[in-house]
Every structure is written in C-alpha cells, then in structure tokens.
Design an enzyme around this catalytic site. Structure first.
Site, short mmCIF file in Angstrom:
data_model
loop_
_atom_site.label_atom_id
_atom_site.label_comp_id
_atom_site.label_asym_id
_atom_site.label_seq_id
_atom_site.Cartn_x
_atom_site.Cartn_y
_atom_site.Cartn_z
N GLU A 271 0.89 -1.17 0.00
CA GLU A 271 0.00 0.00 0.00
C GLU A 271 0.92 1.21 0.00
O GLU A 271 1.46 1.59 1.03
CB GLU A 271 -0.87 0.01 1.27
CG GLU A 271 -1.82 -1.17 1.39
CD GLU A 271 -3.06 -1.03 0.53
OE1 GLU A 271 -3.21 -0.01 -0.17
OE2 GLU A 271 -3.90 -1.94 0.55
N CYS B 16 -2.13 9.25 2.16
CA CYS B 16 -1.81 8.67 0.84
C CYS B 16 -2.92 8.98 -0.15
O CYS B 16 -2.65 9.23 -1.32
CB CYS B 16 -1.61 7.16 0.97
SG CYS B 16 -2.97 6.33 1.80
P1 NAP Z 1 8.38 5.01 4.60
O1 NAP Z 1 9.54 5.84 4.85
O2 NAP Z 1 8.39 4.08 3.46
O3 NAP Z 1 8.15 4.18 5.96
C1 NAP Z 1 7.11 3.23 6.10
C2 NAP Z 1 7.62 2.07 6.93
O4 NAP Z 1 8.62 1.37 6.18
C3 NAP Z 1 8.30 2.49 8.22
O5 NAP Z 1 8.04 1.52 9.20
C4 NAP Z 1 9.78 2.50 7.85
O6 NAP Z 1 10.62 2.33 8.95
C5 NAP Z 1 9.84 1.32 6.91
N1 NAP Z 1 10.92 1.37 5.92
C6 NAP Z 1 11.48 2.45 5.34
N2 NAP Z 1 12.40 2.07 4.44
C7 NAP Z 1 12.43 0.71 4.44
C8 NAP Z 1 13.18 -0.28 3.74
N3 NAP Z 1 14.08 0.06 2.82
N4 NAP Z 1 12.94 -1.56 4.01
C9 NAP Z 1 12.02 -1.93 4.91
N5 NAP Z 1 11.28 -1.04 5.62
C10 NAP Z 1 11.47 0.26 5.38
O7 NAP Z 1 7.05 5.83 4.46
P2 NAP Z 1 6.52 6.97 5.41
O8 NAP Z 1 7.26 8.20 5.11
O9 NAP Z 1 6.52 6.50 6.83
O10 NAP Z 1 5.00 7.03 4.96
C11 NAP Z 1 4.57 7.86 3.98
C12 NAP Z 1 4.30 7.11 2.71
O11 NAP Z 1 3.36 6.06 2.94
C13 NAP Z 1 3.66 8.00 1.68
O12 NAP Z 1 4.19 7.73 0.41
C14 NAP Z 1 2.20 7.59 1.75
O13 NAP Z 1 1.48 7.91 0.59
C15 NAP Z 1 2.30 6.12 2.00
N6 NAP Z 1 1.06 5.57 2.57
C16 NAP Z 1 0.31 4.73 1.80
C17 NAP Z 1 -0.89 4.23 2.30
C18 NAP Z 1 -1.75 3.30 1.49
O14 NAP Z 1 -2.64 2.68 2.06
N7 NAP Z 1 -1.55 3.17 0.19
C19 NAP Z 1 -1.31 4.61 3.57
C20 NAP Z 1 -0.51 5.47 4.31
C21 NAP Z 1 0.69 5.94 3.79
P3 NAP Z 1 11.39 3.59 9.61
O15 NAP Z 1 10.35 4.53 10.12
O16 NAP Z 1 12.20 2.98 10.68
O17 NAP Z 1 12.21 4.19 8.50
#
Ligand code: NAP
Length: 463
Positions: free
Chosen positions: A228, A262
C-alpha cells in the site's frame, strides 16, 4: 541507537526506547510462528470475543490514545479521535464478519463434491507508516488475526509510543503471547525477518522505495506480499460541478491529516470555465487556515510528522518553484512565533506545474495542492492518468452518470464521485501502478494472506 518519540509541534523529546537486539527480534519471530500453531486451531467465536473486547477498549480509552497520536505525530486531536473510533469499527467489522468472509466456498463441478477452504498461512510481518499510527496497524492486523494468522509489526520509528500502546492493547484484551507483537527494529533489519523461514508473508504501507525493497525480498524468498504505497490523486472538477461544494471538498481533501494522507487529493484538475473561480475560492479558504498546536480546538492545520518531513517537503516545493511553478499562496516553512520550534509548513497552492518538471510526478506529502487548468473532460482524464501512481481520485459533476463514465477511465484503485477519497471498513482499499498491489479492508482484505485450498471429495472408486 535509541528510538525517540518527538513532539513535532515543539521538538520536545517525549520518550526514548531501546531497539531490540537481533536475538530478541528473532526470538519474537519464533514465538509468533509457534503461536500460529495453536491460534489457527481456535474458533471464530473465541477470536471474536477478544476482538470485540479490543474494539470496546479502543472506545473506552479513545481520548488517551488520540492524545498520544497528536503528541507523537502532530495529527489534530479531533482527527485523532476519529482515527481511534474508526479502528474500533474495523475491529468490530472483522470480529463479526470473519467467519462469513472465510466460509468454505462450494465449487460447481460434475461428479464430485469440491470446495475451497480458506486456511490461514502463518506468521506475517507488517511494516507500517506513521501517518495513521493506529489505523494502519489495525487495518492490517485485525483481519489477519481473525483469520488465524499471527502478526509482527515493524512500526515507523517516529511513533514508538503508539507502537507500544497497540501491543499492550492486544495483550490486555487476552490475545495469547505471539499473536500480536511489536518489533522495535530498524528498517535495515526488515529483509532478514522477511527471509526467515518462520515468516509466511509481508505487508508494507509506506513509500515506493520501501515497498520496492520489501517486495524484492519477498519475491526472492517466494513469500506473499501486499504493498500500500503513495498516491498523487487527481481531483477532477467538470464544468457542471457545484463550485461552493467543490471548494469545501478541495480543502478537506487536501488538508486532511495535515496534508499527509496517501489518498489525499493532490492534483486539482479543473476545466477552464470554472478554473478561475475555483482557484479564487480555494485560495481564500486555504489562506484562512489557522496553524498551531494539534491539541488546540482552534487549529486547522498542525505540524508535519517530523522535522525531516518538513525539510523534505520544503525542498520538493522549492524544486518545483525553481523549475517554473507559480506560488499562488504559501510556498515555504511556517515560522511565526511558536511555530518556529515545530515542523510546520504553510498551506500552499501551486500552479503552472508541467510534465517536464521533475516534481510533476512526485507525491508532495504535506499541505501542498497543485492546480491544473484543462480545456475539457478528455484532457482532464488524460492528465489524471499521466502519473506513475494509481491510488485514488475524485470526480465532481452534477451529472452522476457523466462522472461515472469519467471515473471508469481513471487508472487507479479507487474513484469517488462528488467527494474526496475515503477509507471505509466495508470497502476495499488499495492501488495499482506504483501505488502498490493487493487490497486491505472489506472481504478482499481478509483474503490476502489466506491459502485458498481446494478440497476435492472423490468417491472411493475414483481414480
Ligand atoms: P516510509 O519511509 O516508506 O516508511 C514506512 C515504513 O517502512 C516504516 O516503518 C519504515 O521504517 C519502513 N521502511 C522504510 N524504508 C524501508 C526499507 N528500505 N525496508 C524496509 N522497511 C522500510 O514511508 P513513510 O514516510 O513512513 O510514509 C509515507 C508514505 O506512505 C507516503 O508515500 C504515503 O502515501 C504512503 N502511505 C500509503 C498508504 C496506502 O494505504 N496506500 C497509507 C498510508 C501511507 P522507519 O520509520 O524505521 O524508516
């Protein structure tokens, strides 16, 4: 390095937590795997009682949890209260619906009885974001736990208090050890967990980069995955739309969760006859927003989740401006008075963003709207589909049939007519293209990590 809970409104460190050692994390994986052996044997009624308790407890401690969200990631308290109530509803929805959603499905074949059994698959890893710190976890964990799977959560590192509180909630409601576990681990350790034989699948909600990395690891290990990811949702305004309503919805659609959803409306695509009036009305409403403490009732817009998020957004907007975008309002960090200490960003409207600009196809995760003027419906559809993302979208028109025809031509996972995109327990949620794959919520959500197993009842004489 310790995990810090920081209030983005003023930069104050609220609490620190020690991450798990590698051994502790692997032990938690083993415990979740072992717990699956007995949890899968329990009845729906047994699981349902605990899940309804969890739902009731969310409502009982709604204010406490909501304040924790506001303090830890800056969501306005009213919205945080709504998030907790919605989590209680999702838990109830799956508590009451799981048995029916997962009932055996008879197959219509000649000469034999055959059916599909919906069997759980094992211990799952959920990698979750901070923007809806309770909802994201609940929407992943409750259907899977009701289905008989067990869940380990690696939550975003900026919301450790929420992560801990959710784990405690499951324990307090009687879920056995290993059915729901919080993993305080860095993201670098996620690949090791996915690769472990005791993990059956992984679901990630987050950015494209994290999604690609998790999906690659899942693929390499032949594990099921759901992604997602981000979105750059179009908000299409056709020439017969009710402008007052549209302007109200535009503000709501873009500024929800301080602009960090998102499925927020991000690209406002307006046909020429309405464009000028729309922009005027939108600007007026956006400029009237009050920035401040998310715990204060008079605040319309709180801070971004972290200082890093505000810095990133400012850099993206500046790149758009440098490439030729016009700032209608806002365009920078909000720093007056007490705002200076927090991760605040001015509510912003940009125009003149063109496909040749590097930021055209980027998700702006904050209170920044981009408005595009198009000559007609066909151009609106073309521009809406000119995106690497495909999560949600909206179409506004007085003529529902016309709007429906437009909606059917938009390449995303969800399109809403005459309202911004929303999440509802009863409806599937998810995207296509770079917004990911798989679905959460509704019956589709509970079927993602299920073995749809064929049982064929042959007669003893069959060969
Ligand atoms: P993010 O940086 O990708 O982090 C999300 C989760 O992934 C966190 O737990 C993060 O841990 C972990 N993570 C980051 N890099 C990783 C890697 N290389 N391998 C494994 N895990 C990893 O995203 P965010 O900034 O928290 O969230 C915002 C994004 O989420 C936006 O793009 C938003 O649109 C999207 N989103 C999508 C939905 C949907 O349902 N489609 C819903 C909500 C949000 P750490 O915090 O420890 O880095």
């Amino acid at each position: 390095m310790s995990i810090r809970s920081i209030n983005p409104t003023n930069g104050e460190v609220l609490k620190t937590f020690e991450p798990m050692t590698r051994e502790e994390a692997m032990q938690a994986v083993s415990t979740a795997h072992d717990a699956f052996g007995s949890w899968r044997q329990t009845s729906f009624d047994y699981r349902k009682k605990m899940m309804l308790k969890l739902s009731a407890r969310l409502r009982e401690y709604q204010t406490e949890y909501a304040k924790m969200i506001s303090l830890e990631m800056g969501k306005r308290l009213e919205e945080a209260m709504g998030e907790i109530e919605y989590c209680a509803h999702i838990a109830e929805f799956y508590a009451n619906g799981a048995e029916e959603f997962l009932a055996d499905q008879p197959m219509d074949v000649e000469d034999a009885d055959a059916y599909i059994q919906h069997a759980p698959i094992g211990a799952l890893l959920g990698v979750m974001p901070w923007n809806f710190p309770f909802y994201q976890v609940i929407r992943f964990a409750t259907p899977n736990i009701m289905a008989g799977n067990t869940c380990l959560i690696k939550h975003a590192s900026c919301v450790p208090q929420c992560a801990k509180a959710i784990e405690k909630l499951f324990t307090q409601c009687g879920f056995p050890q290993g059915v729901f576990t919080n993993l305080f681990i860095p993201s670098e350790f996620v690949a090791t967990i996915i690769g472990d034989d005791k993990i059956a699948g992984v679901s990630l909600t987050g950015s494209e980069a994290a999604g690609a990395s998790v999906a690659a690891e899942a693929g390499k290990n032949i594990k099921r995955s759901v992604l997602e990811l981000g979105g750059n949702d179009a908000f299409i305004v056709l020439d017969d739309a009710d402008l007052d309503q549209v302007v109200k919805m535009a503000v709501k659609g873009r500024m929800v969760n301080n602009g960090q959803s998102c499925v927020a409306s991000k690209r406002f695509i307006v046909v020429e006859p309405l464009a000028e009036s729309f922009l005027e009305g939108f600007k007026k409403q956006v400029e009237s927003m009050t920035l401040g403490d998310p715990l204060d009732d008079s605040t319309d817009l709180g801070p971004l989740s972290t200082e890093g998020a505000a810095v990133r957004l400012a850099e993206q907007v500046q790149r758009s401006i440098d490439a030729g975008a016009t700032v209608v309002t806002g365009g920078g960090r909000a720093t007056e008075g007490a705002l200076e200490k927090g991760a605040f960003y001015q509510p912003t409207i940009l125009t003149d963003v063109t496909p040749d600009m590097p930021t055209f196809d980027e998700e702006l995760f904050g209170p920044v709207a981009t408005v595009y003027v198009v000559k007609d419906e066909a151009e609106a559809i073309e521009l809406a589909n000119h995106s690497s993302y495909g999560l949600g979208g909206s179409v506004f028109s007085a003529d529902i049939e016309r709007a429906r025809k437009v909606a059917e031509q938009i390449d995303t996972g969800m399109v809403f007519i005459n309202r911004p995109t929303k999440s509802q327990a009863e409806l599937p949620f998810g995207g296509t293209k770079n917004s990911g794959y798989g679905r959460e919520l509704s019956q589709l959500g509970i079927l993602e990590f299920i073995n749809k197993k064929l049982i064929h009842l042959g007669k003893p004489s069959d060969s």
